[in-house]
Design an enzyme around this catalytic site. Structure first.
Site, PDB file in Angstrom:
ATOM      1  N   HIS A 226      15.915 -10.864   3.851  1.00  0.00           N
ATOM      2  CA  HIS A 226      15.721  -9.726   2.909  1.00  0.00           C
ATOM      3  C   HIS A 226      15.833  -9.972   1.525  1.00  0.00           C
ATOM      4  CE1 HIS A 226      14.348  -5.846   1.897  1.00  0.00           C
ATOM      5  NE2 HIS A 226      15.347  -5.552   0.927  1.00  0.00           N
ATOM      6  N   TYR A 230      13.617 -10.311  -2.791  1.00  0.00           N
ATOM      7  CA  TYR A 230      14.001 -10.196  -4.282  1.00  0.00           C
ATOM      8  C   TYR A 230      13.866 -11.473  -4.850  1.00  0.00           C
ATOM      9  CZ  TYR A 230      15.010  -5.712  -2.148  1.00  0.00           C
ATOM     10  OH  TYR A 230      14.950  -4.496  -1.444  1.00  0.00           O
ATOM     11  N   HIS A 377       2.770  -3.159   5.006  1.00  0.00           N
ATOM     12  CA  HIS A 377       3.923  -3.034   3.984  1.00  0.00           C
ATOM     13  C   HIS A 377       3.951  -4.117   3.207  1.00  0.00           C
ATOM     14  CE1 HIS A 377       7.909  -2.851   2.349  1.00  0.00           C
ATOM     15  NE2 HIS A 377       8.028  -4.024   2.922  1.00  0.00           N
ATOM     16  N   PHE A 378       3.857  -5.423   3.527  1.00  0.00           N
ATOM     17  CA  PHE A 378       4.266  -6.654   2.832  1.00  0.00           C
ATOM     18  C   PHE A 378       3.119  -6.994   2.020  1.00  0.00           C
ATOM     19  CE2 PHE A 378       2.819  -9.912   5.560  1.00  0.00           C
ATOM     20  CZ  PHE A 378       3.465  -9.847   6.601  1.00  0.00           C
ATOM     21  N   HIS A 379       1.854  -6.682   2.261  1.00  0.00           N
ATOM     22  CA  HIS A 379       0.866  -6.797   1.358  1.00  0.00           C
ATOM     23  C   HIS A 379       0.772  -6.273  -0.053  1.00  0.00           C
ATOM     24  CE1 HIS A 379      -0.686  -9.642   5.003  1.00  0.00           C
ATOM     25  NE2 HIS A 379      -1.262 -10.387   3.923  1.00  0.00           N
ATOM     26  N   ARG A 440       1.427  -6.672  15.318  1.00  0.00           N
ATOM     27  CA  ARG A 440       1.050  -7.661  14.402  1.00  0.00           C
ATOM     28  C   ARG A 440       1.171  -9.007  14.963  1.00  0.00           C
ATOM     29  NH1 ARG A 440       6.574  -8.560  11.267  1.00  0.00           N
ATOM     30  NH2 ARG A 440       5.556 -10.265  10.271  1.00  0.00           N
ATOM     31  N   ARG A 441       0.783 -10.198  14.531  1.00  0.00           N
ATOM     32  CA  ARG A 441       1.128 -11.404  14.991  1.00  0.00           C
ATOM     33  C   ARG A 441       0.852 -11.561  16.661  1.00  0.00           C
ATOM     34  NH1 ARG A 441       6.921 -12.860  12.905  1.00  0.00           N
ATOM     35  NH2 ARG A 441       6.660 -13.936  10.931  1.00  0.00           N
TER      36      ARG A 441
HETATM   37 FE1  HAS Z   1       9.951  -4.959   2.796  1.00  0.00          FE
HETATM   38  C1  HAS Z   1       9.666  -6.037   6.101  1.00  0.00           C
HETATM   39  C2  HAS Z   1      12.253  -2.579   3.759  1.00  0.00           C
HETATM   40  C3  HAS Z   1      10.598  -4.354  -0.420  1.00  0.00           C
HETATM   41  C4  HAS Z   1       8.596  -8.048   2.160  1.00  0.00           C
HETATM   42  N1  HAS Z   1       9.322  -6.640   3.761  1.00  0.00           N
HETATM   43  C5  HAS Z   1       9.428  -6.786   5.294  1.00  0.00           C
HETATM   44  C6  HAS Z   1       8.584  -7.951   5.414  1.00  0.00           C
HETATM   45  C7  HAS Z   1       8.263  -8.644   4.476  1.00  0.00           C
HETATM   46  C8  HAS Z   1       8.739  -7.791   3.364  1.00  0.00           C
HETATM   47  C9  HAS Z   1       7.516  -9.659   3.982  1.00  0.00           C
HETATM   48  O1  HAS Z   1      13.998  -1.828   6.125  1.00  0.00           O
HETATM   49  C10 HAS Z   1       8.130  -8.482   6.724  1.00  0.00           C
HETATM   50  C11 HAS Z   1       9.343  -9.596   7.313  1.00  0.00           C
HETATM   51  C12 HAS Z   1       8.673  -9.996   8.823  1.00  0.00           C
HETATM   52  O2  HAS Z   1       7.578 -10.983   8.696  1.00  0.00           O
HETATM   53  O3  HAS Z   1       9.110  -9.415   9.774  1.00  0.00           O
HETATM   54  N2  HAS Z   1      11.221  -3.719   1.897  1.00  0.00           N
HETATM   55  C13 HAS Z   1      12.048  -2.677   2.314  1.00  0.00           C
HETATM   56  C14 HAS Z   1      12.518  -1.902   1.301  1.00  0.00           C
HETATM   57  C15 HAS Z   1      12.097  -2.235   0.064  1.00  0.00           C
HETATM   58  C16 HAS Z   1      11.174  -3.585   0.552  1.00  0.00           C
HETATM   59  C17 HAS Z   1      13.485  -0.671   1.563  1.00  0.00           C
HETATM   60  N3  HAS Z   1       9.702  -5.702   1.168  1.00  0.00           N
HETATM   61  C18 HAS Z   1       9.906  -5.239  -0.211  1.00  0.00           C
HETATM   62  C19 HAS Z   1       9.582  -6.516  -1.126  1.00  0.00           C
HETATM   63  C20 HAS Z   1       8.974  -7.296  -0.424  1.00  0.00           C
HETATM   64  C21 HAS Z   1       8.957  -7.075   1.125  1.00  0.00           C
HETATM   65  C22 HAS Z   1       9.890  -6.135  -2.622  1.00  0.00           C
HETATM   66  C23 HAS Z   1       8.213  -8.703  -1.033  1.00  0.00           C
HETATM   67  C24 HAS Z   1       8.155  -9.026  -2.327  1.00  0.00           C
HETATM   68  N4  HAS Z   1      10.765  -4.362   4.526  1.00  0.00           N
HETATM   69  C25 HAS Z   1      11.771  -3.553   4.761  1.00  0.00           C
HETATM   70  C26 HAS Z   1      12.306  -3.087   5.963  1.00  0.00           C
HETATM   71  C27 HAS Z   1      11.374  -4.190   6.992  1.00  0.00           C
HETATM   72  C28 HAS Z   1      10.685  -4.927   5.923  1.00  0.00           C
HETATM   73  C29 HAS Z   1      12.939  -2.373   6.861  1.00  0.00           C
HETATM   74  C30 HAS Z   1      11.604  -4.856   8.399  1.00  0.00           C
HETATM   75  C31 HAS Z   1      10.194  -3.878   8.953  1.00  0.00           C
HETATM   76  C32 HAS Z   1      10.243  -4.654  10.753  1.00  0.00           C
HETATM   77  O4  HAS Z   1      10.886  -3.469  11.536  1.00  0.00           O
HETATM   78  O5  HAS Z   1       9.906  -5.682  10.915  1.00  0.00           O
HETATM   79  C33 HAS Z   1      12.433  -1.748  -1.351  1.00  0.00           C
HETATM   80  O6  HAS Z   1      13.005  -2.734  -1.903  1.00  0.00           O
HETATM   81  C34 HAS Z   1      11.281  -1.003  -1.971  1.00  0.00           C
HETATM   82  C35 HAS Z   1      11.612  -0.665  -3.156  1.00  0.00           C
HETATM   83  C36 HAS Z   1      10.379  -0.476  -4.160  1.00  0.00           C
HETATM   84  C37 HAS Z   1      10.226   0.597  -5.024  1.00  0.00           C
HETATM   85  C38 HAS Z   1       9.016   0.780  -5.562  1.00  0.00           C
HETATM   86  C39 HAS Z   1       9.166   0.743  -7.031  1.00  0.00           C
HETATM   87  C40 HAS Z   1       8.048   0.561  -7.857  1.00  0.00           C
HETATM   88  C41 HAS Z   1       8.025  -0.037  -8.845  1.00  0.00           C
HETATM   89  C42 HAS Z   1       6.463  -0.036  -9.862  1.00  0.00           C
HETATM   90  C43 HAS Z   1       6.605   1.032 -10.805  1.00  0.00           C
HETATM   91  C44 HAS Z   1       5.245   1.378 -11.350  1.00  0.00           C
HETATM   92  C45 HAS Z   1       4.894   1.557 -12.470  1.00  0.00           C
HETATM   93  C46 HAS Z   1       3.751   2.177 -12.972  1.00  0.00           C
HETATM   94  C47 HAS Z   1       5.878   1.133 -13.542  1.00  0.00           C
HETATM   95  C48 HAS Z   1      11.072   1.830  -5.036  1.00  0.00           C
HETATM   96  C49 HAS Z   1       9.007  -0.830  -9.705  1.00  0.00           C
HETATM   97  C50 HAS Z   1       3.058   1.636 -14.171  1.00  0.00           C
HETATM   98  C51 HAS Z   1       2.216   2.853 -14.663  1.00  0.00           C
HETATM   99  C52 HAS Z   1       0.665   2.320 -14.909  1.00  0.00           C
HETATM  100  C53 HAS Z   1       0.060   3.440 -15.501  1.00  0.00           C
HETATM  101  C54 HAS Z   1       0.416   1.067 -14.568  1.00  0.00           C
HETATM  102 CU   CU1 Z   2      13.921  -6.436   4.362  1.00  0.00          CU
END
Ligand code: HAS
Ligand code: CU1
Length: 554
Positions: A226, A230, A377-379, A440-441
């Site tokens: 995980h 980051y 999710h991850f795309h 998946r996969r």
């Molecule tokens: Fe995830 C599975 C939970 C973030 C990537 N994640 C994955 C896998 C990948 C991945 C590759 O709890 C699959 C792994 C595999 O192959 O089995 N993930 C989370 C959570 C977050 C999270 C809680 N993931 C990411 C990030 C990734 C990523 C970042 C890649 C870079 N994820 C999971 C969980 C799994 C998981 C389980 C396991 C699922 C399973 O069962 O296999 C958090 O960090 C998310 C926090 C993000 C936010 C959004 C903040 C938004 C921002 C943009 C602001 C927008 C603005 C708008 C400023 C709270 C900062 C601007 C305005 C304008 C007008 C332009």
């Molecule tokens: Cu994770």
């Protein structure tokens, strides 16, 4: 933000090292995009493996797609971009030998892992879960990729220590602080992967271990796994915090909050890995619950980022005359391809984050785990927040590194939108399919089950269309960057747009202690012991029972 001299430059050799890591990353992105097209079309029931160069099986193509995107492109950018950002912030070159070492171990590692995959010796996917077995060249390649990040990290820390010695009592410049903290977090997190590969998988693939322990190696993978997201994401955050405000005519809201956000990632990125193993047997439920609880904690610094970066953008938009509740949005630098791609990446990441929270909730995870909801999710996270930011940053970074003007500015501008539309369509299909249980996969999903489950059929068609549009988006990026490198008009030096902060770094009080990284490294290790200690005590020694299986390639 300590703004170093605007005429900052790097020695030619160091620019070359940074360029070569980036270029290997761009080649990886392009090859992986072709594999990605194959994957997306497979969901639509179209099998392109027959005429696919070098790919014999679905799983080989998926391994190439995942390793090249999730390990090669991301490590290339983290190494290259944060090396430059740290040097820029400290207004000094990095230790040349360490930077060159990082570059060559990165290139060698990529070559070895690439050889194993293309020769059909490592169809183990990017998570390479045992007892799936790969050729030793794959594991050695993975180890070298991690070693390249350690060498780069040593270069950053050496430069920082030297700077602090020459600037006693000065606050660490914010851009250097967030760049170095990204590597500090990864240095600790990567230990899981290092032990898994060097102690278990590599000797096993060389025949030194008869059998392997699948649960322990998976747990070691997700100890790093995980946190690796980051290590992929924080370089994008460095651009969003330290450069994007200035590129939109604004200032970053707060120096202190930004440091606290990155400290929270140092503390919380690692003790959450069991949220990838909620359905694994052999891990007590209460330990999974601890990791689940901490996962909601690690969600928080990204929420703060959303507000902090939004505030900086609004600050810029209003400084340019934006009125009313949302009048600041059209005033942002939408006409600059380097900025527009990153703004789009942020917007998509809002959805990526929400789906992450859904994954983290234990009961919801039972529904979506191992379904196409996860790649959905991850795309929208690594596939957009990270990948589209890498492409956006490259639109100014490659011209800076080559001293050449961007070629095809309008194509670059359109590229961000094309890619964003594509990924939203792809994710729409994968998320829907996942909620209907589409696995998946799985090579057979498209070719055989589609007709049985109508929901899957449409999900697959939509994902296929999205994948094609994404592929066009990446092809546009590749054309612009290649043309810039080869034919871009030579221009004078361009400045790296480092932002200022509205609230400057504190000179006294509790905030000054944020620079004492040793305290926070100690707290991070304490949290890791709380989260993983009980498993280690309850589970070890390793149960080396699985002989392993893989194609007869040895
Ligand atoms: Fe995830 C599975 C939970 C973030 C990537 N994640 C994955 C896998 C990948 C991945 C590759 O709890 C699959 C792994 C595999 O192959 O089995 N993930 C989370 C959570 C977050 C999270 C809680 N993931 C990411 C990030 C990734 C990523 C970042 C890649 C870079 N994820 C999971 C969980 C799994 C998981 C389980 C396991 C699922 C399973 O069962 O296999 C958090 O960090 C998310 C926090 C993000 C936010 C959004 C903040 C938004 C921002 C943009 C602001 C927008 C603005 C708008 C400023 C709270 C900062 C601007 C305005 C304008 C007008 C332009
Ligand atoms: Cu994770």
């Amino acid at each position: 933000m300590a703004v170093a001299a605007a005429d900052f430059d790097l020695p030619r050799s160091q620019k070359r090292n940074i360029r070569w890591m980036l270029y290997v990353g761009f080649v990886a992105l392009t090859v992986a995009a072709v594999n990605g097209l194959g994957q997306a079309l497979n969901y639509a029931g179209i099998d392109i493996l027959d005429w696919f160069p070098g790919m014999q099986t679905y799983y080989q193509g998926l391994t190439a797609h995942g390793v090249l995107m999730a390990l090669v492109l991301t490590f290339a950018f983290a190494n290259a971009f944060l090396a430059l950002m740290t040097a820029r912030a400290l207004a000094r070159p990095l230790p040349g030998l360490l930077l060159a070492g990082a570059t060559w171990t990165f290139i060698l590692g990529t070559g070895l892992a690439g050889f194993a995959i293309v020769s059909g010796r490592a169809s183990v996917l990017y998570t390479f879960y045992a007892p799936l077995k790969a050729h030793w060249t794959f594991y050695l390649g993975a180890a070298l990729l991690v070693i390249s990040t350690w060498l780069l990290s040593a270069a950053l820390f050496t430069a920082l220590v030297r700077w602090r010695r020459e600037n006693p009592g000065e606050r660490i410049p914010l851009l250097a602080y967030i760049s170095v903290l990204t590597f500090a977090m990864w240095d600790i997190a990567s230990l899981g992967l290092a032990i898994e590969v060097v102690v278990f998988l590599l000797p096993w693939s060389l025949g030194l271990w008869e059998a392997i322990d699948p649960l322990l190696t998976r747990t070691l993978f997700w100890f790093s796994g995980h946190a690796i997201v980051y290590f992929w994401l924080l370089p994008a955050y460095v651009s969003w915090y330290a450069l994007i405000p200035r590129q939109n005519g604004g200032k970053l809201f707060s120096d202190g909050i930004t440091r606290i956000v990155f400290l929270m990632f140092l503390l919380l990125s690692i003790p959450v890995g069991f949220h990838h193993q909620y359905t694994d047997p052999g891990i007590p439920a209460w330990q999974k619950a601890v990791h689940g609880f901490l996962t909601f904690g690690v969600f928080f610094p990204s929420l703060v980022t959303a507000f902090s970066v939004m505030a900086a953008l609004e600050n810029g938009g209003r400084a340019r005359g934006g009125r009313g509740l949302l009048g600041w949005i059209p005033k942002l630098s939408w006409g600059d391809p380097a900025v527009s791609a990153q703004l789009l990446a942020m917007l998509v990441f809002l959805l990526g984050g929400i789906t992450g929270l859904m994954n983290a909730s234990y009961s919801m995870n039972q529904v979506v785990h191992n379904t196409t909801f996860i790649p959905g999710h991850f795309h929208m996270t690594v596939g957009t927040a990270v990948a589209l930011t890498i492409m956006g940053v490259s639109y100014w970074l490659v011209p800076w590194l080559t001293g050449r003007q961007l070629v095809g500015r309008r194509i670059a501008l359109a590229q961000g939108w094309v890619y964003t539309i594509g990924v939203l369509v792809l994710a729409r299909g994968l998320i829907q399919g996942g909620l209907e249980g589409m696995p998946r996969r799985s090579a057979v999903v498209a070719s055989s089950y589609m007709g049985e489950v109508p929901g899957w059929h449409w999900a697959g068609q939509i994902a296929g269309i999205g994948g094609v549009i994404m592929f066009v988006g990446i092809a546009m990026f590749a054309v612009v960057i290649a043309a810039t490198i080869l034919f871009g008009k030579r221009t004078g030096e361009q400045e790296i747009p480092v932002s200022e902060t509205i609230l400057p770094p504190a000179r006294s009080g509790w905030e000054v202690r944020l620079d004492d990284l040793r305290l926070y490294v100690f707290l991070a290790i304490l949290l890791i012991l709380i989260a993983y200690g009980p498993f280690a005590v309850g589970y070890l020694p390793p149960k080396m029972t699985a002989p392993g299986f893989g194609p007869p390639f040895f």
